[in-house]
Scaffold this motif. Sequence first.
Motif, PDB file in Angstrom:
ATOM      1  N   VAL A 257     -39.395 -50.761 -43.403  1.00 25.26           N
ATOM      2  CA  VAL A 257     -38.250 -49.828 -43.498  1.00 25.26           C
ATOM      3  C   VAL A 257     -36.954 -50.574 -43.805  1.00 25.26           C
ATOM      4  CG1 VAL A 257     -36.771 -48.323 -42.089  1.00 25.26           C
ATOM      5  CG2 VAL A 257     -39.234 -48.010 -42.065  1.00 25.26           C
ATOM      6  N   THR A 258     -36.814 -51.773 -43.236  1.00 26.18           N
ATOM      7  CA  THR A 258     -35.569 -52.531 -43.439  1.00 26.18           C
ATOM      8  C   THR A 258     -35.694 -53.536 -44.590  1.00 26.18           C
ATOM      9  OG1 THR A 258     -36.312 -54.126 -41.763  1.00 26.18           O
ATOM     10  CG2 THR A 258     -34.869 -52.348 -41.012  1.00 26.18           C
ATOM     11  N   GLY A 259     -36.893 -53.582 -45.201  1.00 23.21           N
ATOM     12  CA  GLY A 259     -37.135 -54.542 -46.287  1.00 23.21           C
ATOM     13  C   GLY A 259     -37.464 -53.844 -47.595  1.00 23.21           C
ATOM     14  N   ASP A 260     -38.750 -53.882 -47.966  1.00 21.50           N
ATOM     15  CA  ASP A 260     -39.142 -53.369 -49.292  1.00 21.50           C
ATOM     16  C   ASP A 260     -38.849 -51.880 -49.475  1.00 21.50           C
ATOM     17  OD1 ASP A 260     -39.957 -55.865 -49.864  1.00 21.50           O
ATOM     18  OD2 ASP A 260     -42.124 -55.461 -49.744  1.00 21.50           O
ATOM     19  N   MET A 261     -39.039 -51.072 -48.414  1.00 19.38           N
ATOM     20  CA  MET A 261     -38.787 -49.633 -48.554  1.00 19.38           C
ATOM     21  C   MET A 261     -37.295 -49.386 -48.783  1.00 19.38           C
ATOM     22  SD  MET A 261     -39.703 -46.477 -45.981  1.00 19.38           S
ATOM     23  CE  MET A 261     -41.407 -46.847 -45.645  1.00 19.38           C
TER      24      MET A 261
ATOM     25  N   ALA B 275     -35.200 -51.457 -50.117  1.00 18.79           N
ATOM     26  CA  ALA B 275     -34.859 -51.925 -51.480  1.00 18.79           C
ATOM     27  C   ALA B 275     -35.244 -50.883 -52.524  1.00 18.79           C
ATOM     28  CB  ALA B 275     -35.557 -53.257 -51.760  1.00 18.79           C
ATOM     29  N   ALA B 276     -36.384 -50.208 -52.307  1.00 10.67           N
ATOM     30  CA  ALA B 276     -36.821 -49.190 -53.275  1.00 10.67           C
ATOM     31  C   ALA B 276     -35.959 -47.936 -53.192  1.00 10.67           C
ATOM     32  CB  ALA B 276     -38.287 -48.829 -53.003  1.00 10.67           C
ATOM     33  N   CYS B 277     -35.425 -47.661 -52.004  1.00 11.80           N
ATOM     34  CA  CYS B 277     -34.706 -46.392 -51.784  1.00 11.80           C
ATOM     35  C   CYS B 277     -33.198 -46.488 -51.987  1.00 11.80           C
ATOM     36  CB  CYS B 277     -34.991 -45.887 -50.369  1.00 11.80           C
ATOM     37  SG  CYS B 277     -36.699 -45.327 -50.189  1.00 11.80           S
ATOM     38  N   ALA B 278     -32.618 -47.643 -51.689  1.00 11.12           N
ATOM     39  CA  ALA B 278     -31.148 -47.751 -51.706  1.00 11.12           C
ATOM     40  C   ALA B 278     -30.527 -47.303 -53.036  1.00 11.12           C
ATOM     41  CB  ALA B 278     -30.716 -49.173 -51.348  1.00 11.12           C
ATOM     42  N   PRO B 279     -31.149 -47.597 -54.187  1.00 14.57           N
ATOM     43  CA  PRO B 279     -30.516 -47.134 -55.436  1.00 14.57           C
ATOM     44  C   PRO B 279     -30.454 -45.617 -55.560  1.00 14.57           C
ATOM     45  CG  PRO B 279     -32.223 -48.791 -55.871  1.00 14.57           C
ATOM     46  CD  PRO B 279     -32.336 -48.424 -54.437  1.00 14.57           C
ATOM     47  N   HIS B 280     -31.241 -44.903 -54.776  1.00 14.76           N
ATOM     48  CA  HIS B 280     -31.288 -43.441 -54.899  1.00 14.76           C
ATOM     49  C   HIS B 280     -30.606 -42.734 -53.722  1.00 14.76           C
ATOM     50  CE1 HIS B 280     -34.135 -44.278 -58.037  1.00 14.76           C
ATOM     51  NE2 HIS B 280     -34.870 -44.965 -57.179  1.00 14.76           N
TER      52      HIS B 280
ATOM     53  N   VAL C 275     -32.206 -50.739 -38.091  1.00 11.63           N
ATOM     54  CA  VAL C 275     -32.358 -49.913 -39.299  1.00 11.63           C
ATOM     55  C   VAL C 275     -30.982 -49.603 -39.905  1.00 11.63           C
ATOM     56  CG1 VAL C 275     -33.014 -47.595 -40.091  1.00 11.63           C
ATOM     57  CG2 VAL C 275     -34.561 -48.889 -38.590  1.00 11.63           C
ATOM     58  N   LEU C 276     -30.058 -49.168 -39.065  1.00 14.19           N
ATOM     59  CA  LEU C 276     -28.738 -48.766 -39.572  1.00 14.19           C
ATOM     60  C   LEU C 276     -27.990 -49.968 -40.149  1.00 14.19           C
ATOM     61  CD1 LEU C 276     -27.747 -46.350 -36.665  1.00 14.19           C
ATOM     62  CD2 LEU C 276     -28.381 -45.696 -39.001  1.00 14.19           C
ATOM     63  N   ARG C 277     -28.049 -51.099 -39.467  1.00 12.85           N
ATOM     64  CA  ARG C 277     -27.344 -52.297 -39.946  1.00 12.85           C
ATOM     65  C   ARG C 277     -27.937 -52.764 -41.284  1.00 12.85           C
ATOM     66  NH1 ARG C 277     -22.408 -52.233 -37.922  1.00 12.85           N
ATOM     67  NH2 ARG C 277     -22.251 -52.640 -35.702  1.00 12.85           N
ATOM     68  N   ALA C 278     -29.257 -52.693 -41.397  1.00 11.51           N
ATOM     69  CA  ALA C 278     -29.887 -53.098 -42.666  1.00 11.51           C
ATOM     70  C   ALA C 278     -29.429 -52.173 -43.797  1.00 11.51           C
ATOM     71  CB  ALA C 278     -31.406 -53.056 -42.534  1.00 11.51           C
ATOM     72  N   GLY C 279     -29.359 -50.879 -43.518  1.00 12.49           N
ATOM     73  CA  GLY C 279     -28.895 -49.929 -44.535  1.00 12.49           C
ATOM     74  C   GLY C 279     -27.456 -50.215 -44.926  1.00 12.49           C
TER      75      GLY C 279
END
Length: 387
Positions: A180-184, A186-191, A215-219
């Motif tokens: 959730v804080t890594g690959d997912m 990275a895939a989601c942040a652009p959207h 989770v929030l800090r990673a986002g």
Amino acid sequence: MTSTVVTNIGELVTVDGTRGDELGIVHDAALIATDGRIDWIGSASAAPAADRSVDVEGRCVLPGFVDSHSHLVFAGDRSAEFEARMTGTPYDGGGIALTMAATRAATDDELRALVGRRVAEMRAQGTTTVEIKSGYGLTAHDEARALRIAGEFTTETTYLGAHVVPPDARDDRAAYLDLVTGDMLAACAPHARWIDVFCEPHSPHAFTEEESRRVLRAGQDAGLFARVHGNQLGPGPGVLLAVEVGAASVDHCTYLTGEDVEALAGSDTVATLLPGVEFSTRSPYPDGGALLDAGVRVALATDCNPGTCYSSSMPFVIALAVREMGMTPAQAVRAATAGSAAALRRDDIGVLRVGARADLTALDAPSYRHLPYRPGVPLAHVILDGR
Ligand SMILES: N=CN[C@@H](CCC(=O)O)C(=O)O
Ligand SMILES: [Zn+2]
């Protein structure tokens, strides 16, 4: 450039604080919009000419509702879960896995059609802006897909990979958090514009305070802005965590302590109340009027989702806020417009003033008071949409 004059407005609810009373009401008003923006508001008798004229025949006009919390990207049906709840089975978030399986199995076109239908349903009840979360995919591919589809309908998209730990990841919770804080992410942040987490110690499926903070800090490190599902099933750390990380909003707030209220009142974090959830889960309603008295900024939203509230209706939410949460009709209308705009950190919607977006909803009624006074009656219609 095409200008439109909306005229013969019996009661114009601007929700513009600079206009005096709480809702900034102008009687016998007109409003002019050009290319989606408001450029004039005043008395109908003084309105300049425009290319097009819309006569609302004495109706009440207000800003289009802002629904700042929804989960529209889902497939499947959980009406049996609702039925069981009405005879005593409590909600614990476990049903999310069922929706996840149905959502993963749906095609892009099926999901797109479902979201489109739900957005149209909202619009038919006066909503002009909606926030839409992911959270029923729970793989990098399925979460990014949900956000891409949500982005076809709104710019207010929220990454909720931390909705629950999915059943296929329960034997390795730590690995799911890494995803959730890594690959997912990275895939989601652009959207996505926002990151959210279901911070809830009372559900075995949701996330603890420490997990939620991570989770929030990673986002936030990935450029997303924070919002939180907190204090839904019992008192918990969600509100204080939301304030700590500077979240725009903490949503649900069903169970609040004095410390939570004090922290909210001293912060920029909006408390978003979702009374459709209390209605559909037979839970106690929080006291919205008391929160306002304490100086907390309050928003209202539907939380439209298949588990805790499958209603897309902001008028229904306003009626519940007045009937069950100690809010006056004026407070409820403000919370469903300018309040929910603040929960999305927006000042161009939820208010009718020169320069704001020309999102207008008219009521088949003379006054905003008819929203809670006539529950269940389809009074609200979008008449202009600034997009
Ligand atoms: N509580 C977490 N998420 C949703 C419910 C999701 C579901 O049960 O499908 C909510 O906001 O209530
Ligand atoms: Zn929610």
